[in-house]
Scaffold this active site. Structure first.
Site, PDB file in Angstrom:
ATOM      1  N   HIS A 275      14.489  59.997  30.936  1.00 18.56           N
ATOM      2  CA  HIS A 275      13.059  59.835  30.686  1.00 18.56           C
ATOM      3  C   HIS A 275      12.705  59.984  29.211  1.00 18.56           C
ATOM      4  O   HIS A 275      11.608  59.613  28.804  1.00 18.56           O
ATOM      5  CB  HIS A 275      12.235  60.807  31.548  1.00 18.56           C
ATOM      6  CG  HIS A 275      12.298  62.241  31.094  1.00 18.56           C
ATOM      7  ND1 HIS A 275      13.105  63.191  31.683  1.00 18.56           N
ATOM      8  CD2 HIS A 275      11.617  62.894  30.107  1.00 18.56           C
ATOM      9  CE1 HIS A 275      12.926  64.358  31.097  1.00 18.56           C
ATOM     10  NE2 HIS A 275      12.030  64.206  30.124  1.00 18.56           N
TER      11      HIS A 275
ATOM     12  N   ASP B 266      18.534  61.669  36.262  1.00 18.07           N
ATOM     13  CA  ASP B 266      17.712  61.574  35.051  1.00 18.07           C
ATOM     14  C   ASP B 266      18.554  61.766  33.791  1.00 18.07           C
ATOM     15  O   ASP B 266      18.198  62.510  32.884  1.00 18.07           O
ATOM     16  CB  ASP B 266      16.574  62.600  35.090  1.00 18.07           C
ATOM     17  CG  ASP B 266      15.563  62.389  33.976  1.00 18.07           C
ATOM     18  OD1 ASP B 266      15.445  61.246  33.484  1.00 18.07           O
ATOM     19  OD2 ASP B 266      14.898  63.369  33.578  1.00 18.07           O
TER      20      ASP B 266
ATOM     21  N   GLY C 107      10.032  68.277  25.078  1.00 18.48           N
ATOM     22  CA  GLY C 107      10.877  68.207  23.875  1.00 18.48           C
ATOM     23  C   GLY C 107      12.210  68.895  24.091  1.00 18.48           C
ATOM     24  O   GLY C 107      13.205  68.571  23.424  1.00 18.48           O
ATOM     25  N   ASN C 108      12.258  69.864  25.031  1.00 20.28           N
ATOM     26  CA  ASN C 108      13.523  70.480  25.409  1.00 20.28           C
ATOM     27  C   ASN C 108      14.349  69.565  26.310  1.00 20.28           C
ATOM     28  O   ASN C 108      15.554  69.782  26.486  1.00 20.28           O
ATOM     29  CB  ASN C 108      13.299  71.803  26.146  1.00 20.28           C
ATOM     30  CG  ASN C 108      13.107  72.984  25.222  1.00 20.28           C
ATOM     31  OD1 ASN C 108      11.997  73.505  25.089  1.00 20.28           O
ATOM     32  ND2 ASN C 108      14.181  73.414  24.567  1.00 20.28           N
ATOM     33  N   SER C 109      13.706  68.553  26.866  1.00 21.44           N
ATOM     34  CA  SER C 109      14.406  67.656  27.783  1.00 21.44           C
ATOM     35  C   SER C 109      15.636  67.038  27.125  1.00 21.44           C
ATOM     36  O   SER C 109      15.576  66.537  26.002  1.00 21.44           O
ATOM     37  CB  SER C 109      13.465  66.543  28.235  1.00 21.44           C
ATOM     38  OG  SER C 109      12.405  67.056  29.009  1.00 21.44           O
TER      39      SER C 109
END
Length: 347
Positions: A190, A220, A297-299
Site C-alpha cells: 500500500h 500487503d 509512515g512506519n508501514s
C-alpha cells in the site's frame, strides 16, 4: 551466533628448532656397542674410581644430573609461586556476598546502554525511506500522512503538498528494509501501489529510483529494486518467528510521517492475529501484534528483536476512528511470509 572454534586433530610435531637440536645431539652421541648374538645391545659397565692404596672407591650416593636439576628448578618455582599467591596475613578472603555487592554497586553507578538502542544501531544501516510520487490520494490515510508531513515541516496541516521534485506530487511516505546487498528492499504494497515513481533514500543519504519487482497482495507486501546502491550497503539479518512469544521485547524502526529513522520499543502482544482494513477491502491473517508505537509512515519498516534481527514487516495499526493515530495496537507480517514474497524463504 559465533561459530564454535574447531581444533586440529593432527598429532603435534616438534618445532623445527627442537628437531634440529635433537638431530645434532644424536649425531654427537657415542656409537652404540655392537649387537650380541641374541640381537640385544651390549652395554659397558660403568667405570669405578680406583685408588691403589684403598682399592675401588665407593659410588657416591647422589650426583646432580639433568633430571635432578630440572626437578630442583620446578620445586623452587613452586615454593616461590606459593609464597607469592599465598594470602597475606590479615587479608580478608572474598566471599560470594562481596562479589554480589560489587556487581550491584557497578550496576547502580554505571548507566548501561538500552537493549533497544543497541538493536536500532544494528538495523539502522539497512532501513530506507520510501516515497511514492503521483496523483495524490484522497483516502483518510493519505490525508493523515499529508497533515503529519506538513506539521513536521512547520507548515499548516492542509498546506499544498510540494515536497517532491517539480511536476511530482508526494503521495505517500513509508519505510523499507534492505534484505539483499544488491538493493533488494521489502516494504508494504500500500506504500507504493499506483505510484508513478518511487524514490528510496539509504542510510548514508544516497537517493535512488526504485522499481517494483514482485508483490504479494494477500500479505500487503512489495519487493523493490533500487537502481543505485551505496558501496557499503548492509542487508538486514532475518530471524525466524517460530520461537517468538508474547512478552518478547521488540522495536519498530521507520519514518512515521516522514520523520526518522525513528525508533519505538515495546513487546509482542500476541501472535496469529487478523486485521481488516478500515475500508473493509482486505483482511490480513497470521500477524504479529505488538505495542511499540507505529504511525503512518512506519508501514513497510522492520519489526526487530533486541539482537537487531528482523522478525516482521510493520503493516497496520488498529484504530476505532478515522484519525489514524496510534492507540497501542499494531501489526506486522511475519518475516517468513515477507521473505517468501522476495522469492527466497530463509527458513
Amino acid at each position: 551466533m559465533r561459530r564454535p572454534a574447531f581444533y586440529s586433530r593432527s598429532p603435534r610435531t616438534p618445532p623445527p628448532a627442537a628437531a634440529d637440536a635433537a638431530d645434532q645431539a644424536q649425531a654427537h652421541a657415542p656409537a652404540s656397542a655392537p649387537a650380541g648374538r641374541a640381537g640385544n645391545a651390549m652395554q659397558l659397565a660403568p667405570l669405578q674410581s680406583f685408588d691403589p692404596r684403598k682399592g675401588p672407591l665407593k659410588k657416591p650416593g647422589w650426583q646432580p644430573g639433568r633430571r635432578s636439576f630440572a626437578l630442583l628448578v620446578l620445586l623452587s618455582a613452586a615454593l616461590v609461586g606459593g609464597a607469592l599467591w599465598a594470602p597475606r596475613p590479615g587479608a580478608k578472603a572474598l566471599t560470594q556476598k562481596d562479589i554480589d555487592a560489587a556487581v550491584l554497586r557497578t550496576l547502580q553507578t554505571n548507566t548501561l546502554p538500552s537493549p533497544a538502542a543497541k538493536a536500532a544501531d544494528i538495523i539502522r544501516p539497512s532501513v530506507v525511506r520510501v516515497v511514492s510520487y503521483g496523483e495524490e490520494k484522497n483516502t483518510p490515510e493519505a490525508r493523515t500522512q499529508k497533515r503529519g508531513r506538513n506539521l513536521a515541516k512547520g507548515k499548516p496541516p492542509e498546506a499544498p503538498n510540494d515536497g517532491g521534485p517539480t511536476g511530482e506530487v508526494e503521495r505517500g511516505v513509508g519505510t523499507g528494509v534492505v534484505i539483499v546487498d544488491k538493493g533488494l528492499i521489502l516494504t508494504n504494497l500500500h506504500v507504493v501501489a499506483g505510484a508513478d515513481k518511487i524514490r528510496v533514500t539509504f542510510f548514508d543519504g544516497l537517493e535512488a529510483i526504485a522499481t517494483v519487482t514482485s508483490v504479494q497482495p494477500e500479505n500487503d507486501l512489495a519487493v523493490l529494486q533500487a537502481q543505485k546502491v551505496p558501496d557499503d550497503l548492509i542487508p538486514a539479518t532475518m530471524r525466524s518467528t517460530a520461537d517468538l512469544r508474547p512478552g518478547d521485547q521488540v522495536a519498530a524502526v521507520g519514518f512515521p510521517f516522514g520523520i526518522g529513522p525513528s525508533v519505538s520499543a515495546g513487546v509482542v502482544s500476541g501472535l496469529k492475529r487478523s486485521f481488516r482494513s478500515p475500508e473493509g477491502k482486505q483482511e490480513l491473517g497470521n500477524l504479529i501484534q505488538f505495542d511499540a508505537a507505529a504511525n503512518p509512515g512506519n508501514s513497510g519498516g522492520p519489526l526487530i528483536n533486541m539482537d537487531g534481527e528482523v522478525l516482521g514487516i510493520v503493516t497496520a495499526i488498529l484504530n476505532p476512528t478515522q484519525q489514524r493515530t496510534f492507540i497501542g495496537i499494531a501489526f506486522a507480517v511475519p518475516i517468513e511470509n515477507a521473505a517468501a514474497a522476495a522469492g527466497s524463504p530463509p527458513f
